[in-house]
Design an enzyme around this catalytic site. Structure first.
Site, PDB file in Angstrom:
ATOM      1  N   MET A 141       0.849  -1.192   0.000  1.00 44.85           N
ATOM      2  CA  MET A 141       0.000   0.000   0.000  1.00 44.85           C
ATOM      3  C   MET A 141       0.889   1.248   0.000  1.00 44.85           C
ATOM      4  SD  MET A 141      -3.478  -0.908   1.945  1.00 44.85           S
ATOM      5  CE  MET A 141      -2.964  -0.665   3.615  1.00 44.85           C
ATOM      6  N   GLY A 142       2.136   1.081  -0.448  1.00 47.49           N
ATOM      7  CA  GLY A 142       3.027   2.234  -0.563  1.00 47.49           C
ATOM      8  C   GLY A 142       3.586   2.669   0.770  1.00 47.49           C
TER       9      GLY A 142
ATOM     10  N   GLY B 186      10.973  -2.533   5.793  1.00 51.01           N
ATOM     11  CA  GLY B 186      10.224  -3.800   5.777  1.00 51.01           C
ATOM     12  C   GLY B 186       9.886  -4.202   4.347  1.00 51.01           C
ATOM     13  N   HIS B 187       9.504  -3.231   3.528  1.00 57.57           N
ATOM     14  CA  HIS B 187       9.185  -3.541   2.126  1.00 57.57           C
ATOM     15  C   HIS B 187      10.460  -3.904   1.351  1.00 57.57           C
ATOM     16  CE1 HIS B 187       5.703  -0.894   3.227  1.00 57.57           C
ATOM     17  NE2 HIS B 187       5.060  -1.882   2.636  1.00 57.57           N
TER      18      HIS B 187
ATOM     19  N   GLN C 191     -10.389  -2.368   2.379  1.00 54.56           N
ATOM     20  CA  GLN C 191      -9.927  -3.012   3.602  1.00 54.56           C
ATOM     21  C   GLN C 191      -9.906  -2.079   4.816  1.00 54.56           C
ATOM     22  OE1 GLN C 191      -6.017  -3.931   1.650  1.00 54.56           O
ATOM     23  NE2 GLN C 191      -5.223  -3.735   3.710  1.00 54.56           N
TER      24      GLN C 191
ATOM     25  N   GLY D 142       4.584 -10.308   4.626  1.00 53.61           N
ATOM     26  CA  GLY D 142       5.308 -10.258   5.900  1.00 53.61           C
ATOM     27  C   GLY D 142       4.558 -10.946   7.036  1.00 53.61           C
ATOM     28  N   LYS D 143       5.347 -11.439   7.995  1.00 56.37           N
ATOM     29  CA  LYS D 143       4.761 -12.133   9.143  1.00 56.37           C
ATOM     30  C   LYS D 143       4.207 -11.162  10.189  1.00 56.37           C
ATOM     31  CE  LYS D 143       7.237 -16.497   9.431  1.00 56.37           C
ATOM     32  NZ  LYS D 143       8.073 -17.281  10.342  1.00 56.37           N
ATOM     33  N   LYS D 144       4.510  -9.873  10.057  1.00 56.76           N
ATOM     34  CA  LYS D 144       3.920  -8.922  11.016  1.00 56.76           C
ATOM     35  C   LYS D 144       2.399  -8.996  10.909  1.00 56.76           C
ATOM     36  CE  LYS D 144       3.696  -4.415  10.434  1.00 56.76           C
ATOM     37  NZ  LYS D 144       2.262  -4.062  10.592  1.00 56.76           N
ATOM     38  N   ASP D 145       1.923  -9.076   9.668  1.00 55.64           N
ATOM     39  CA  ASP D 145       0.478  -9.228   9.435  1.00 55.64           C
ATOM     40  C   ASP D 145       0.189 -10.723   9.329  1.00 55.64           C
ATOM     41  OD1 ASP D 145      -0.232  -6.390   9.130  1.00 55.64           O
ATOM     42  OD2 ASP D 145       1.189  -6.494   7.488  1.00 55.64           O
TER      43      ASP D 145
HETATM   44  O1  PAF Z   1      -0.294  -5.684   3.699  1.00 58.87           O
HETATM   45  C1  PAF Z   1      -0.659  -4.784   2.926  1.00 58.87           C
HETATM   46  O2  PAF Z   1       0.064  -3.807   2.701  1.00 58.87           O
HETATM   47  C2  PAF Z   1      -2.034  -4.880   2.298  1.00 58.87           C
HETATM   48  O3  PAF Z   1      -2.962  -5.460   3.158  1.00 58.87           O
HETATM   49  C3  PAF Z   1      -2.028  -5.584   0.935  1.00 58.87           C
HETATM   50  C4  PAF Z   1      -1.604  -7.037   1.078  1.00 58.87           C
HETATM   51  C5  PAF Z   1      -1.090  -4.854  -0.004  1.00 58.87           C
HETATM   52  C6  PAF Z   1      -3.429  -5.577   0.325  1.00 58.87           C
HETATM   53  O4  PAF Z   1      -3.894  -4.279   0.125  1.00 58.87           O
END
Ligand code: PAF
Length: 276
Positions: A30-31, A36-37, A60, A146-149
């Site tokens: 989501m930018g 982490g990204h 979401q 990622g495992k954080k989510d």
């Molecule tokens: O984890 C995220 O950044 C978002 O939930 C995702 C997987 C990009 C979906 O919008």
């Protein structure tokens, strides 16, 4: 690196890669990209073409303010993608919700109703819809999450195994800063003072883990931890021990379990988890 802003150009580029026989790794984001990204990007197999998406998915968010305040930084994000060998970025320039066609009723697995699913109504359905939409365009060989989510990761694994069996989901360890704060785009919304106290979240998880392993009762630990965090202006939404497989609550058996937390600090919601 190429950037596409609509679904048609995105599908065309993907088709080109596939015609050339390339394998593709998809990294949805989501930018507001952070370290982490970068780590997610680095986990794509070298032999594959790395494709990132940057899209703040309104479906979401169950809170319009949270959606509107979600930090956006497209130009900097594109630079991060360039530096991390991303070949293609899909960054829709508007809301693509209308393009997301799904079956009338979607039955998500039971575990999506726990933890974050309890308070964030519709959140996982929104994640499911957007990721299914992206996977349908790309049908990736690999996708990094990622495992954080952690709850989201389980949902994506369910999605892949049900609808995209050839896609391998690559789990990526939570990336932390030097104070062990789990990196998140939301951290940029915290004041310096609040940021400074977020290390207490991981500290609490680690202390709980040590105590649980020594045999201390979970209920007692939970109560003390919530009090401790509250005295530091960190307000706990949930703090549970759950199975890493089913996310069912577990207070006695610690094998294959994790400690999961969501809390609010300065009006910002943060989540974290550790394996026991
Ligand atoms: O984890 C995220 O950044 C978002 O939930 C995702 C997987 C990009 C979906 O919008």
């Amino acid at each position: 690196m190429q950037i596409v802003y609509n679904t048609e150009s995105f599908s065309d580029k993907i088709r080109e890669y596939k015609t050339r026989g390339n394998k593709i790794t998809l990294i949805p984001t989501m930018g507001n990209l952070h370290q982490g990204h970068r780590v997610l990007f680095s986990k794509a197999p070298n032999s594959s073409i790395k494709v990132a998406t940057i899209y703040v998915n309104p479906l979401q968010f169950n809170n319009i303010d949270d959606y509107q305040n979600y930090p956006k930084s497209l130009q900097t994000d594109l630079e991060v993608c360039r530096q991390n060998n991303i070949s293609l970025v899909y960054a829709p320039d508007g809301d693509v919700s209308d393009e997301i066609v799904t079956e009338k009723s979607i039955d998500l697995p039971k575990f999506t109703r726990y933890l974050c699913g309890k308070k964030r109504e519709g959140h996982f359905l929104g994640v499911f819809k957007v990721v299914k939409y992206l996977f349908s365009i790309v049908n990736p060989d690999f996708a990094c999450f990622g495992k954080k989510d952690y709850q989201q990761l389980l949902l994506i694994k369910y999605l892949a195994s049900t609808y995209f069996p050839k896609t391998n989901i690559i789990d990526v360890e939570t990336v932390r800063d030097s104070n062990n704060i789990a990196l998140s785009s939301r951290l940029t919304r915290l004041s310096k003072e609040s940021y400074g106290s977020t290390f207490r979240i991981y500290e609490t998880l680690q202390n709980m883990k040590q105590e649980l392993l020594k045999g201390t009762s979970f209920d007692k630990l939970k109560k003390e931890s919530i009090e401790y965090l509250k005295s530091n202006d960190i307000h706990v939404e949930y703090l549970d021990v759950r199975s890493l497989i089913t996310l069912e609550e577990e207070t006695d058996k610690l094998k294959s379990c994790g400690i999961f937390i969501a809390c609010h600090i300065d009006g910002v919601r943060l989540i974290d988890n550790i394996e026991i």
